[in-house]
Design a protein around this motif. Sequence first.
Motif, PDB file in Angstrom:
ATOM      1  N   ARG A 154      59.085  39.977  52.718  1.00 25.35           N
ATOM      2  CA  ARG A 154      58.994  39.971  54.182  1.00 25.35           C
ATOM      3  C   ARG A 154      58.015  38.885  54.618  1.00 25.35           C
ATOM      4  N   ALA A 155      58.499  37.992  55.479  1.00 26.29           N
ATOM      5  CA  ALA A 155      57.677  36.865  55.926  1.00 26.29           C
ATOM      6  C   ALA A 155      56.435  37.329  56.681  1.00 26.29           C
ATOM      7  N   THR A 172      63.408  33.619  55.828  1.00 21.17           N
ATOM      8  CA  THR A 172      63.981  34.710  56.630  1.00 21.17           C
ATOM      9  C   THR A 172      64.650  35.764  55.758  1.00 21.17           C
ATOM     10  N   GLU A 173      65.144  35.347  54.588  1.00 18.49           N
ATOM     11  CA  GLU A 173      65.751  36.289  53.641  1.00 18.49           C
ATOM     12  C   GLU A 173      64.758  36.581  52.516  1.00 18.49           C
ATOM     13  N   PRO A 174      64.775  37.811  51.972  1.00 17.91           N
ATOM     14  CA  PRO A 174      63.860  38.130  50.864  1.00 17.91           C
ATOM     15  C   PRO A 174      64.049  37.168  49.692  1.00 17.91           C
ATOM     16  N   MET A 188      47.419  44.432  49.103  1.00 20.69           N
ATOM     17  CA  MET A 188      48.507  45.301  48.643  1.00 20.69           C
ATOM     18  C   MET A 188      49.850  44.581  48.706  1.00 20.69           C
ATOM     19  N   ALA A 189      49.951  43.586  49.589  1.00 18.55           N
ATOM     20  CA  ALA A 189      51.200  42.841  49.725  1.00 18.55           C
ATOM     21  C   ALA A 189      51.520  42.011  48.491  1.00 18.55           C
ATOM     22  N   SER A 190      50.522  41.754  47.640  1.00 15.79           N
ATOM     23  CA  SER A 190      50.743  40.953  46.434  1.00 15.79           C
ATOM     24  C   SER A 190      50.902  41.815  45.177  1.00 15.79           C
TER      25      SER A 190
END
Length: 357
Positions: free
Chosen positions: A223-224, A242-244, A129-131
């Motif tokens: 989000r890493a 660290t940043e989107p 789902m993260a992709s």
Amino acid sequence: MVKPFWRSKISATKNDGLTWYKDLGLHAFGEFSTAMIQANSVMEDQCQIESGPLTFNNSAVHGTFVGVYDGHGGPEASRFIADNIFPNLKKFATESGDISEEVMRNAFAETDEDFLTAVKKQWRKNPQMASVGSCCLAGVICNGLVYIANAGDSRAVLGRSERGGVRAVQLSVEHNANVESARQELWSMHPNDPNILVMKHRMWRVKGIIQVTKSIGDAYLKRAEFNREPLLPKYRVAEHFTEPILSADPSVTVTRLDQEDEFMIFASDGLWEHLSNQEAVDIVHSSPRQGVARRLLKAALKEAAKKREMRYSDLKEINPGVRRHFHDDITVIVVYIDPQMVQANGWASPLSIRGGY
């Protein structure tokens, strides 16, 4: 294969196994026509039209909301947007008392944040789902203005009458790595990352993976914590961040409608790959309103077949999945604008229609 559906308070019709349409309906400021066609093995596009109150507590603030959601990596993000973005917009419009650029931005941000939260909850049992992500194009007609918010590469085009014809006026700003302005924006946001954009297969891609530079979802690039196993290696970024990398913050335009503005076309990039802005508005301007969205679909498919030196009739026989090699899922919504109804601020009778799975 799951059967497609339209959820609606008005009748909607299915043409065949891959095409769905509402040939003509009424919204607050005129008529509309909409159609979708599937190319992927699972339909990843969603769309909706909402007409009526735009807040929860003041029926005087009313208008028409139009959304086109072009998913990628799966249908989950586009379905989530269709379920949540309009209620989120109404929530922020209720808090502020009206529609505004800030309300549009807040609706996008809230929808994206809620989807990332859903991804986190499902991470252990469904890490892919993260992709999953989606382009998001939303338009609101209210008080004689049209607000267009866009994250991704769908497009909204206005047809404006001029010298006996019609002129195409693009209302949306696109976020695709193959658009110079989108590349410049991404480079300026990540000045210390020389690999933020990579040319791959003759196309610019963010981190060599994805072409869109803004979207809802795509948690692995925001989000890493999701940039790790068990996510598939092809989606994992080598460098820690660290940043989107991607943003859901849309480009927003506000246009005052006038007597010369005849209609707007909202469509996923599957249409614009095959038709120019002017070609599309010429088709709408010269065609009967009944079924005009399906005419745009047909024109795009004929161009797709022509590029492959094949007959349109043969293209129509290709099954979903394989068909994606010839064209993308396509969603089209044509919204006609009646100047008298705009001047009278339309009518508040509610309409809700949604297309997809």
